[in-house]
Design a protein around this motif. Structure first.
Motif, short mmCIF file in Angstrom:
data_model
loop_
_atom_site.label_atom_id
_atom_site.label_comp_id
_atom_site.label_asym_id
_atom_site.label_seq_id
_atom_site.Cartn_x
_atom_site.Cartn_y
_atom_site.Cartn_z
N UNK A 1 -13.61 -65.39 95.69
CA UNK A 1 -12.91 -64.66 96.75
C UNK A 1 -12.16 -65.65 97.64
N UNK A 2 -11.17 -65.14 98.36
CA UNK A 2 -10.47 -65.89 99.39
C UNK A 2 -11.00 -65.45 100.74
N UNK A 3 -11.53 -66.38 101.50
CA UNK A 3 -12.19 -66.06 102.77
C UNK A 3 -11.25 -66.36 103.93
N UNK A 4 -11.25 -65.48 104.91
CA UNK A 4 -10.40 -65.66 106.09
C UNK A 4 -11.23 -65.54 107.36
N UNK A 5 -11.04 -66.50 108.27
CA UNK A 5 -11.74 -66.53 109.55
C UNK A 5 -10.75 -66.15 110.64
N UNK A 6 -11.07 -65.08 111.38
CA UNK A 6 -10.22 -64.65 112.48
C UNK A 6 -10.86 -65.05 113.80
N UNK A 7 -10.01 -65.51 114.71
CA UNK A 7 -10.50 -65.90 116.03
C UNK A 7 -10.12 -64.84 117.05
N UNK A 8 -9.69 -65.25 118.25
CA UNK A 8 -9.55 -64.31 119.36
C UNK A 8 -8.49 -63.25 119.12
N UNK A 9 -7.53 -63.48 118.24
CA UNK A 9 -6.50 -62.49 117.99
C UNK A 9 -5.33 -62.64 118.94
N UNK A 10 -4.28 -61.85 118.64
CA UNK A 10 -3.08 -61.91 119.45
C UNK A 10 -1.95 -62.64 118.75
N UNK A 11 -0.79 -62.66 119.39
CA UNK A 11 0.41 -63.19 118.77
C UNK A 11 0.40 -64.70 118.61
N UNK A 12 -0.47 -65.41 119.35
CA UNK A 12 -0.46 -66.88 119.25
C UNK A 12 -1.62 -67.39 118.41
N UNK A 13 -2.45 -66.51 117.89
CA UNK A 13 -3.61 -66.93 117.11
C UNK A 13 -3.44 -66.52 115.65
N UNK A 14 -3.75 -67.44 114.75
CA UNK A 14 -3.63 -67.16 113.33
C UNK A 14 -4.98 -67.33 112.66
N UNK A 15 -5.19 -66.54 111.63
CA UNK A 15 -6.42 -66.68 110.88
C UNK A 15 -6.41 -67.96 110.06
N UNK A 16 -7.60 -68.48 109.78
CA UNK A 16 -7.77 -69.68 108.97
C UNK A 16 -8.38 -69.27 107.64
N UNK A 17 -7.82 -69.75 106.54
CA UNK A 17 -8.26 -69.33 105.22
C UNK A 17 -9.00 -70.45 104.49
N UNK A 18 -10.02 -70.05 103.75
CA UNK A 18 -10.71 -70.94 102.81
C UNK A 18 -10.61 -70.27 101.45
N UNK A 19 -9.77 -70.78 100.56
CA UNK A 19 -9.59 -70.11 99.27
C UNK A 19 -10.68 -70.47 98.27
N UNK A 20 -10.84 -69.62 97.26
CA UNK A 20 -11.64 -69.90 96.07
C UNK A 20 -13.08 -70.29 96.39
N UNK A 21 -13.80 -69.36 97.02
CA UNK A 21 -15.24 -69.52 97.20
C UNK A 21 -15.96 -68.53 96.29
N UNK A 22 -17.10 -68.93 95.75
CA UNK A 22 -17.93 -67.97 95.03
C UNK A 22 -18.35 -66.86 95.98
N UNK A 23 -18.53 -65.67 95.42
CA UNK A 23 -18.85 -64.52 96.26
C UNK A 23 -20.14 -64.74 97.04
N UNK A 24 -21.18 -65.30 96.40
CA UNK A 24 -22.42 -65.52 97.13
C UNK A 24 -22.26 -66.58 98.21
N UNK A 25 -21.37 -67.56 97.97
CA UNK A 25 -21.10 -68.57 99.00
C UNK A 25 -20.40 -67.94 100.20
N UNK A 26 -19.41 -67.06 99.93
CA UNK A 26 -18.69 -66.39 101.03
C UNK A 26 -19.64 -65.51 101.83
N UNK A 27 -20.53 -64.80 101.15
CA UNK A 27 -21.50 -63.95 101.87
C UNK A 27 -22.46 -64.79 102.70
N UNK A 28 -22.93 -65.90 102.13
CA UNK A 28 -23.83 -66.78 102.88
C UNK A 28 -23.09 -67.44 104.04
#
Length: 592
Positions: free
Chosen positions: A137-164
């Motif tokens: 899966x491709x995992x995305x971390x969202x922070x405070x939100x809004x027009x000046x904040x962008x999500x940070x992505x971590x690509x290609x993680x195993x599903x159990x790793x993303x869940x953990x």
């Protein structure tokens, strides 16, 4: 000092992610190469024919050399893509420390991102078809939100790793925030938590028992199998956090949602466009005359019956296509609330997961289009604060629509209050329909003027200009499909629809508010009801144009932080004293 070498994610004896810097999975190179090169190859294949044809017309005869150059270009592109992705893979790493998340990346320019746990609002992941088969899966971390904040992505993680990863981050976030509170609460809090978990377990057992009674058909079994499928590389992982409320989507709701799906009409337009090109395609292969003769014979023998049959067949085909799209998109749908988080996941072929903290929920929108309203169903959508995507635009993934997250695509009205109360507990004391205040009678006149008078005048002017300036040249060419008699019919239809729109908008418009919640309802052929928490309203406004001042009416608006740049909800033509009372209600109070 050299950085420690990242390792493939591993788990300790307690099932938690091992400390240290970790790599993404090496299948990232293959998946990304396939996605990028597929676009390159499509562009080259599409461009090869016109380029060769143009060179041939210009007198260039050495086509073999051109083909060799194209193949060489493809090989160079493949090599460049694979090399760059391999370097990026080796230089990308992530780590969960005691207080934050570290992400290292960059090919030429090295980049380090540190995200404190207190700023993490949501951790989502998606799995396209090929990645899902591999369990990545491709995992995305969202922070405070809004027009000046962008999500940070971590690509290609195993599903159990993303869940953990998700579980570990929110666990440490709670530990950091509640360490002092837990020390003070003592045994009373523990007893309350045990009681809550016992009641939750009873509710879940009842819900699961009810769900099992409704299952049994082939599609639901297939949907459950697809939902449980984790992929070849994904390991097992059990989330131990308690579930407070959970529900799914029945096959009946899926099939009915397809009927009200906007994609049905999009498919209709696509089908019309394809049919418009059928004549040219048949002419190209040399059978257009025979098809035309067959069509003339069918019309002569069956007449209007043939048209009706063709229309019914086309509508059935479109509906079946929309049903398939709905089944694939919402298959395995599951929504739940775990404490202060709402989680939604769905998709048969491509799996999507999105989590939202209750603190980011600004309101709830209950939408009934024409079909949903006639059938007694509705769509529930959460208005949530969103961050920008990595390209700088508002997120446009399949889980969201505009500024909202679909909580249920097609639910019976009798279940709406139950779902909202359990998923968003702050809205449990929402004003009921009997508490709604209708607009004054003076607003009906303004609604008719707004929806009937002005559009009708514009339509009459446009038709008059067409009849006087454009129609005579068309008729002079012998084209008789359009005649002056069509204009009155068109004007009558448009005026009737506009009149109905004005009357129905007035009848549906209403509002209500209690100490904490604002409700605004409006619509024309459908209906949209917006529930807003008073504490989430960023600012409110009252507006009066000159015509409203003469009628002693005013319009109100409420702006929340939903989306990336805020969302505004408006209602026109309230009594001006009631609009002023609304402003007083929004103003801060001593206890705020």
């Amino acid at each position: 000092m050299s950085d420690p070498t990242p390792i493939t994610p591993t788990f300790d004896a307690d099932g938690r992610l091992a400390p240290g810097r970790h790599r993404m999975e090496i299948v990232y190179i293959a998946l990304s190469s396939f996605r990028i090169l597929l676009g390159f190859l499509f562009a080259l294949i599409v461009g090869y024919g016109p380029i060769v044809a143009g060179l041939t017309k210009s007198g260039v005869s050495n086509i073999f050399s051109i083909t060799v150059l194209f193949i060489a270009l493809i090989v160079l592109l493949v090599a460049a893509v694979i090399i760059s992705l391999t370097i990026y893979y080796k230089r990308f790493s992530w780590e969960i420390t005691a207080n934050d998340i570290h992400i290292h990346s960059g090919i030429i320019v090295k980049k380090q991102v540190h995200i404190p746990f207190s700023k993490v609002q949501s951790i989502d992941y998606t799995a396209p078809l090929l990645a899902r088969l591999l369990g990545v899966v491709n995992l995305k971390i969202e922070t405070a939100g809004g027009a000046i904040n962008r999500g940070v992505e971590i690509p290609a993680l195993k599903l159990n790793t993303a869940e953990a990863f998700k579980t570990e981050v929110f666990k440490r976030k709670r530990e950091n925030q509640n360490q002092s509170a837990q020390a003070q609460s003592g045994q009373a809090q523990s007893a309350q938590a045990q009681s809550t978990q016992f009641q939750t377990a009873q509710a879940l057992d009842s819900a699961q028992s009810s769900a099992h009674q409704q299952t049994g058909n082939l599609y639901e079994q297939l949907s459950q199998t697809a939902s449980d499928f984790r992929g070849m590389l994904a390991g097992s992982y059990e989330d131990s956090s308690p579930v407070d409320y959970q529900y799914g989507l029945s096959i009946k709701e899926l099939l009915l949602s397809a009927l009200a799906n906007n994609k049905t009409w999009l498919m209709a337009l696509i089908l019309i466009g394809m049919l418009s090109q059928v004549g040219e395609a048949l002419s190209f292969i040399g059978i257009s005359d025979r098809v035309e003769e067959t069509a003339v014979w069918v019309w002569a023998e069956l007449g209007i019956v043939a048209v009706i049959i063709a229309t019914i067949f086309s509508l059935l085909l479109l509906w079946l296509l929309s049903v398939v799209a709905a089944l694939l998109s919402y298959g395995g749908f599951k929504a739940s609330r775990r404490g202060g988080r709402i989680e939604v996941e769905r998709g048969l072929l491509q799996r999507h997961y999105k989590g939202v903290a209750l603190s980011r929920v600004q309101g709830v929108v209950i939408t009934q289009g024409l079909v949903r309203k006639l059938m007694g169903f509705a769509e529930i959508k959460l208005e949530v604060v969103q961050s920008m995507d990595t390209s700088g635009g508002q997120q446009s993934d399949v889980m969201t629509q505009g500024s909202g997250l679909i909580l249920h695509p097609f639910v019976r009205l009798s279940r709406v209050d139950e779902i909202i109360a359990n998923m968003v507990p702050d809205l449990i004391a929402c004003p009921q329909v009997t508490d709604y205040q209708r607009l004054p009678r003076r607003a009906r006149r303004r609604s008719i003027i707004r929806w009937f008078a002005w559009p009708s005048l514009i339509c009459i002017a446009a038709v008059a200009i067409f009849d006087l300036l454009l129609l005579p040249p068309i008729v002079s060419t012998g084209f008789t499909v359009i005649s002056p008699y069509h204009a009155p019919v068109l004007i009558a239809i448009v005026m009737a629809l506009c009149l109905l729109a004005g009357i129905w908008w007035y009848k549906r418009a209403a509002y209500a508010y209690n100490s904490n919640i604002l409700v605004i309802r409006q619509g024309i052929f459908g209906q949209k009801t917006t529930l807003l928490l008073r504490k989430k309203i960023q600012w409110a406004a009252l507006r009066q144009n000159p015509l409203q001042r003469c009628s002693k009416l005013a319009s109100i608006s409420a702006v929340t932080a939903a989306g990336t740049s805020g969302t505004t909800t408006r209602l026109r033509d309230l009594n001006e004293d009631e609009a002023s009372a609304y402003l007083d209600w929004v103003r801060p109070r001593n206890r705020d």
